[in-house]
Design a protein around this motif. Structure first.
Motif, PDB file in Angstrom:
ATOM      1  N   LEU A  20       0.254   4.721  -8.202  1.00  0.00           N
ATOM      2  CA  LEU A  20       0.179   3.260  -8.181  1.00  0.00           C
ATOM      3  C   LEU A  20       1.258   2.636  -9.056  1.00  0.00           C
ATOM      4  CD1 LEU A  20      -3.688   2.673  -8.404  1.00  0.00           C
ATOM      5  CD2 LEU A  20      -2.210   1.820  -6.571  1.00  0.00           C
ATOM      6  N   LYS A  21       1.441   3.200 -10.236  1.00  0.00           N
ATOM      7  CA  LYS A  21       2.417   2.672 -11.187  1.00  0.00           C
ATOM      8  C   LYS A  21       3.844   2.914 -10.707  1.00  0.00           C
ATOM      9  CE  LYS A  21       3.679   2.860 -16.090  1.00  0.00           C
ATOM     10  NZ  LYS A  21       3.357   3.476 -17.412  1.00  0.00           N
ATOM     11  N   LYS A  22       4.109   4.110 -10.183  1.00  0.00           N
ATOM     12  CA  LYS A  22       5.463   4.465  -9.745  1.00  0.00           C
ATOM     13  C   LYS A  22       5.974   3.510  -8.682  1.00  0.00           C
ATOM     14  CE  LYS A  22       8.117   8.197  -7.563  1.00  0.00           C
ATOM     15  NZ  LYS A  22       8.063   9.605  -7.044  1.00  0.00           N
ATOM     16  N   TYR A  23       5.128   3.144  -7.736  1.00  0.00           N
ATOM     17  CA  TYR A  23       5.561   2.299  -6.621  1.00  0.00           C
ATOM     18  C   TYR A  23       5.168   0.836  -6.801  1.00  0.00           C
ATOM     19  CZ  TYR A  23       6.461   6.734  -4.269  1.00  0.00           C
ATOM     20  OH  TYR A  23       6.937   7.990  -3.940  1.00  0.00           O
ATOM     21  N   ASP A  40       4.676   2.593   8.739  1.00  0.00           N
ATOM     22  CA  ASP A  40       5.383   1.314   8.616  1.00  0.00           C
ATOM     23  C   ASP A  40       4.524   0.224   7.997  1.00  0.00           C
ATOM     24  OD1 ASP A  40       3.638   0.834  10.692  1.00  0.00           O
ATOM     25  OD2 ASP A  40       5.161   0.209  12.139  1.00  0.00           O
ATOM     26  N   LYS A  41       3.279   0.536   7.715  1.00  0.00           N
ATOM     27  CA  LYS A  41       2.391  -0.422   7.057  1.00  0.00           C
ATOM     28  C   LYS A  41       2.310  -0.171   5.555  1.00  0.00           C
ATOM     29  CE  LYS A  41      -0.553  -1.094  11.140  1.00  0.00           C
ATOM     30  NZ  LYS A  41       0.314  -0.373  12.064  1.00  0.00           N
ATOM     31  N   THR A  42       3.031   0.849   5.105  1.00  0.00           N
ATOM     32  CA  THR A  42       2.991   1.220   3.687  1.00  0.00           C
ATOM     33  C   THR A  42       4.400   1.240   3.102  1.00  0.00           C
ATOM     34  OG1 THR A  42       3.048   3.577   4.291  1.00  0.00           O
ATOM     35  CG2 THR A  42       0.891   2.581   3.935  1.00  0.00           C
ATOM     36  N   ILE A  43       4.488   1.110   1.787  1.00  0.00           N
ATOM     37  CA  ILE A  43       5.797   1.111   1.126  1.00  0.00           C
ATOM     38  C   ILE A  43       6.256   2.525   0.778  1.00  0.00           C
ATOM     39  CG2 ILE A  43       5.545  -1.222   0.201  1.00  0.00           C
ATOM     40  CD1 ILE A  43       4.711   0.021  -2.481  1.00  0.00           C
ATOM     41  N   ALA A  44       5.342   3.484   0.822  1.00  0.00           N
ATOM     42  CA  ALA A  44       5.686   4.887   0.559  1.00  0.00           C
ATOM     43  C   ALA A  44       4.547   5.769   1.047  1.00  0.00           C
ATOM     44  CB  ALA A  44       5.929   5.118  -0.935  1.00  0.00           C
ATOM     45  N   GLN A  45       4.854   7.051   1.228  1.00  0.00           N
ATOM     46  CA  GLN A  45       3.856   8.024   1.653  1.00  0.00           C
ATOM     47  C   GLN A  45       3.931   9.231   0.720  1.00  0.00           C
ATOM     48  OE1 GLN A  45       6.463   7.300   4.250  1.00  0.00           O
ATOM     49  NE2 GLN A  45       5.395   5.333   4.360  1.00  0.00           N
ATOM     50  N   VAL A  46       2.769   9.664   0.229  1.00  0.00           N
ATOM     51  CA  VAL A  46       2.701  10.807  -0.681  1.00  0.00           C
ATOM     52  C   VAL A  46       1.732  11.820  -0.080  1.00  0.00           C
ATOM     53  CG1 VAL A  46       2.189  11.599  -3.020  1.00  0.00           C
ATOM     54  CG2 VAL A  46       3.135   9.308  -2.666  1.00  0.00           C
ATOM     55  N   PHE A  47       2.243  13.031   0.165  1.00  0.00           N
ATOM     56  CA  PHE A  47       1.434  14.068   0.797  1.00  0.00           C
ATOM     57  C   PHE A  47       1.099  15.174  -0.200  1.00  0.00           C
ATOM     58  CE2 PHE A  47       4.122  13.020   4.769  1.00  0.00           C
ATOM     59  CZ  PHE A  47       3.362  11.882   5.003  1.00  0.00           C
ATOM     60  N   MET A  80       0.833  -1.196   0.000  1.00  0.00           N
ATOM     61  CA  MET A  80       0.000   0.000   0.000  1.00  0.00           C
ATOM     62  C   MET A  80       0.875   1.257   0.000  1.00  0.00           C
ATOM     63  SD  MET A  80      -2.916  -1.026   2.849  1.00  0.00           S
ATOM     64  CE  MET A  80      -1.693  -1.278   4.151  1.00  0.00           C
ATOM     65  N   VAL A  81       0.399   2.297  -0.697  1.00  0.00           N
ATOM     66  CA  VAL A  81       1.017   3.618  -0.645  1.00  0.00           C
ATOM     67  C   VAL A  81       0.027   4.543   0.064  1.00  0.00           C
ATOM     68  CG1 VAL A  81       1.830   5.610  -1.961  1.00  0.00           C
ATOM     69  CG2 VAL A  81       2.387   3.309  -2.731  1.00  0.00           C
ATOM     70  N   LEU A  82       0.496   5.201   1.117  1.00  0.00           N
ATOM     71  CA  LEU A  82      -0.347   6.164   1.822  1.00  0.00           C
ATOM     72  C   LEU A  82      -0.409   7.457   1.015  1.00  0.00           C
ATOM     73  CD1 LEU A  82      -1.930   7.113   4.335  1.00  0.00           C
ATOM     74  CD2 LEU A  82       0.256   7.800   5.331  1.00  0.00           C
ATOM     75  N   VAL A  83      -1.610   7.849   0.630  1.00  0.00           N
ATOM     76  CA  VAL A  83      -1.817   9.091  -0.112  1.00  0.00           C
ATOM     77  C   VAL A  83      -2.817   9.922   0.681  1.00  0.00           C
ATOM     78  CG1 VAL A  83      -2.648  10.146  -2.249  1.00  0.00           C
ATOM     79  CG2 VAL A  83      -1.378   8.000  -2.331  1.00  0.00           C
ATOM     80  N   THR A  84      -2.427  11.153   1.020  1.00  0.00           N
ATOM     81  CA  THR A  84      -3.328  11.960   1.832  1.00  0.00           C
ATOM     82  C   THR A  84      -3.203  13.443   1.525  1.00  0.00           C
ATOM     83  OG1 THR A  84      -4.078  12.396   4.092  1.00  0.00           O
ATOM     84  CG2 THR A  84      -1.711  12.217   3.760  1.00  0.00           C
ATOM     85  N   ALA A  85      -4.306  14.151   1.724  1.00  0.00           N
ATOM     86  CA  ALA A  85      -4.355  15.608   1.555  1.00  0.00           C
ATOM     87  C   ALA A  85      -5.040  16.201   2.769  1.00  0.00           C
ATOM     88  CB  ALA A  85      -5.094  15.981   0.271  1.00  0.00           C
TER      89      ALA A  85
END
Length: 305
Positions: free
Chosen positions: A258-261, A235-242, A218-223
């Motif tokens: 999704l594609k990038k990671y 620590d439950k995700t492979i990356a975080q995008v803010f 999972m990638v964490l994506v948040t706004a």
């Protein structure tokens, strides 16, 4: 070229984890801080309160950014039925008064309502939600529609409205107890004295979270305004995008993440989810449940009687 994401990251550090240089900047800005604080104090002192003839419960905070007002408002509205929830609808692509939901029926889309209003609409049983820049007009509209009481989200600054003010103590709190631009407070911390009730997490309300539909990558994506509040999920995700607060996601940018990671899903809060739920993208959801203490329930019940 101005990079909003980097600026917000810098501001987050400046207000919550300032380094030596940032502390120096804060000191240099103290004269502006003093001027701003004086203006805010004058604004509060010079207004005359108006009684709208209906119980008005306001949830607010003194600090910048998110402090969990919406999840707490959802918990209150579900505990005490009959609320008309009123908020500005920040960053919505509409103007004026908009009925977002009536008796649980959603009447518009998230672009028109704004993300927080839509979160209320899908999370509160038989939700009644109105967005309006003019809170006075929205209160009168809600009264005409049969509201038992009004729940104002982020209503503390409306000093002219007679209401019961609940202020949330931020968790975590800004490092310095100063107003902007020297610290992370919109109002002086002395303004806590104007609250009818000060709500503190793990004393007056409790939060329980879980991930719905988790996937291996999972990638964490948040706004949201304070993404560090989601640190337990890092620590439950492979990356975080803010993204900046209230950012309107596009289908293309989420597909690119999704594609990038090479991710199997995007991990989102409900506030983020309402803007991406129709994209057909695999989403894992952070489900947050807020529970009110018995004392907090009694305080609200006594006011609403």
């Amino acid at each position: 070229m101005f990079n909003k994401a980097k600026f917000h990251a810098w501001a987050d550090d400046y207000f919550y984890r300032p380094n030596f240089i940032q502390k120096l900047v804060s000191i240099l800005l103290l004269p502006l801080c003093a001027i701003y604080s004086c203006i805010v104090c004058l604004k509060q002192k010079l207004v005359t309160q108006k009684d709208f003839g209906i119980k008005i419960l306001s949830i607010g905070n003194l600090s910048l950014g998110g402090s969990g007002k919406t999840p707490l408002g959802i918990a209150i509205a579900n505990e005490f039925s009959g609320a008309f929830i009123i908020l500005r609808g920040y960053k919505r692509q509409s103007k004026g008064l908009v009925r977002v939901a009536l008796n649980g029926e959603i009447l518009t889309d998230v672009k028109t309502s704004g993300d927080e209003a839509m979160e209320y609409a899908i999370s509160v049983k038989n939700a009644n939600v109105i967005v309006s820049e003019n809170r006075d007009k929205a209160i009168l509209e809600a009264k005409n529609l049969g509201a038992k009481y009004i729940l104002l989200d982020d209503g503390f600054s409306k000093f002219h409205i007679k209401k019961f003010d609940i202020l949330i103590r931020p968790n975590p709190a800004p490092k310095l107890n100063l107003t902007i631009p020297s610290g992370g407070y919109r109002y002086p911390v002395s303004f806590y004295k104007f609250a009818n009730f000060i709500a503190e997490q793990d004393r007056d309300y409790f939060r329980h979270s879980e991930i719905l539909n988790p996937t291996p990558k999972m990638v964490l994506v948040t706004a949201i305004a304070s993404p560090l509040r989601l640190e337990p999920f890092f620590d439950k995700t492979i990356a975080q995008v803010f993204f900046e607060d209230h950012h309107a996601f596009t289908h293309q940018e989420l597909e690119q993440i999704l594609k990038k990671y090479n991710a199997t899903s995007l991990l989102m809060t409900k506030k983020d989810f309402v803007k991406a739920q129709n994209f057909g993208i695999k989403i894992s959801l952070i489900s947050l449940k807020t529970e009110l203490s018995q004392n907090f329930k009694n305080v609200i019940k006594t006011f609403l009687l």
